[in-house]
Design an enzyme around this catalytic site. Sequence first.
Site, PDB file in Angstrom:
ATOM      1  N   HIS A  53      -2.021  35.711  10.330  1.00 35.46           N
ATOM      2  CA  HIS A  53      -2.415  35.817  11.736  1.00 35.46           C
ATOM      3  C   HIS A  53      -3.334  37.005  11.922  1.00 35.46           C
ATOM      4  O   HIS A  53      -3.586  37.765  10.984  1.00 35.46           O
ATOM      5  CB  HIS A  53      -1.197  35.885  12.662  1.00 35.46           C
ATOM      6  CG  HIS A  53      -0.346  37.112  12.520  1.00 35.46           C
ATOM      7  ND1 HIS A  53       0.397  37.390  11.386  1.00 35.46           N
ATOM      8  CD2 HIS A  53      -0.090  38.137  13.386  1.00 35.46           C
ATOM      9  CE1 HIS A  53       1.058  38.517  11.557  1.00 35.46           C
ATOM     10  NE2 HIS A  53       0.770  39.003  12.749  1.00 35.46           N
ATOM     11  N   HIS A  55      -3.408  39.908  13.707  1.00 36.16           N
ATOM     12  CA  HIS A  55      -3.099  41.302  14.038  1.00 36.16           C
ATOM     13  C   HIS A  55      -3.600  42.258  12.956  1.00 36.16           C
ATOM     14  O   HIS A  55      -3.487  41.975  11.756  1.00 36.16           O
ATOM     15  CB  HIS A  55      -1.601  41.475  14.252  1.00 36.16           C
ATOM     16  CG  HIS A  55      -1.116  40.867  15.540  1.00 36.16           C
ATOM     17  ND1 HIS A  55       0.203  40.554  15.776  1.00 36.16           N
ATOM     18  CD2 HIS A  55      -1.796  40.515  16.663  1.00 36.16           C
ATOM     19  CE1 HIS A  55       0.321  40.034  16.995  1.00 36.16           C
ATOM     20  NE2 HIS A  55      -0.879  40.011  17.543  1.00 36.16           N
ATOM     21  N   HIS A 111       4.608  33.864  17.847  1.00 42.26           N
ATOM     22  CA  HIS A 111       4.198  35.276  17.797  1.00 42.26           C
ATOM     23  C   HIS A 111       2.746  35.395  18.233  1.00 42.26           C
ATOM     24  O   HIS A 111       2.394  36.221  19.074  1.00 42.26           O
ATOM     25  CB  HIS A 111       4.405  35.810  16.387  1.00 42.26           C
ATOM     26  CG  HIS A 111       4.040  37.247  16.206  1.00 42.26           C
ATOM     27  ND1 HIS A 111       4.724  38.281  16.816  1.00 42.26           N
ATOM     28  CD2 HIS A 111       3.061  37.831  15.477  1.00 42.26           C
ATOM     29  CE1 HIS A 111       4.182  39.430  16.467  1.00 42.26           C
ATOM     30  NE2 HIS A 111       3.169  39.191  15.650  1.00 42.26           N
ATOM     31  N   ASP A 128       4.746  37.389  10.695  1.00 43.36           N
ATOM     32  CA  ASP A 128       5.625  37.917  11.742  1.00 43.36           C
ATOM     33  C   ASP A 128       6.314  36.806  12.536  1.00 43.36           C
ATOM     34  O   ASP A 128       6.723  37.009  13.677  1.00 43.36           O
ATOM     35  CB  ASP A 128       4.822  38.799  12.710  1.00 43.36           C
ATOM     36  CG  ASP A 128       4.454  40.135  12.106  1.00 43.36           C
ATOM     37  OD1 ASP A 128       4.869  40.432  10.972  1.00 43.36           O
ATOM     38  OD2 ASP A 128       3.720  40.896  12.775  1.00 43.36           O
TER      39      ASP A 128
END
Length: 254
Positions: A53, A55, A111, A128
């Site tokens: 992802h 982040h 998330h 996550d």
Amino acid sequence: MHVVPLPALADNYIWLLHDDSGHAIVVDPGEAGPVEDALHARKLKLRAILLTHHHNDHIGGAGALRKAHEVPVYAPEDDRISIATHRVRDGDALALTQPFARFQVMAVPGHTISHIVYAGTGVLLCGDTLFSLGCGRLFEGTPAQMFSSLQRIAALPDNLLVCCGHEYTAANGRFAQTVEPDNAALKQRLDEVAKLRAQQQPSVPATLSSELACNPFLRVNSESVIDWCRRHGAANEPVARFAALRSAKDVFQA
């Protein structure tokens, strides 16, 4: 396949997978330094980078590693991950030859909207979405989406090693104990975690079977979790129970 958690940043893990021939994959490199150190120490050749992802604590080192090693970067379809060279999506089968590894790509919104996991070659690279004894916060998705994502994960082979993105197990476990104080498997897991952390060792990976026995977010249909949810006014259906657990964890302090 050797599975190595590399501590990074405050409490992240970068996952290094390598074979006996010196070929390596790195997953969610939030910074490049720990990866370069591990490659040098183990005499490994980086062959690919996998991202779950967008982040920054999961992709922050990917650009430097790609430039230094000229390797492909696999990532979900998300414009916020500009470093990607290959986009993968739900249902894709990713086959890498050096090292030899096969992964099923699964979309797991919750998330983040575009979060994916990679499952195969004995591991679940889950970023996550799933933590040991917990799950990720809902920054972009809904409780229904995250519940569905976790149910998909729960249906995978239970011998997979859960390779998550953070060292949160002890804190997650303290919350889990308030939900299922009589869960013997959870108590045994927390005793194991305490010993590992006292020796400054990672608490992960853990098997998916262990998570199914201990992690309340995967156990919303168990009688003990339903009892907890009933006391918190959310026992009627699974998504509501999951949402109640996640809301309680968001404000939990211990």
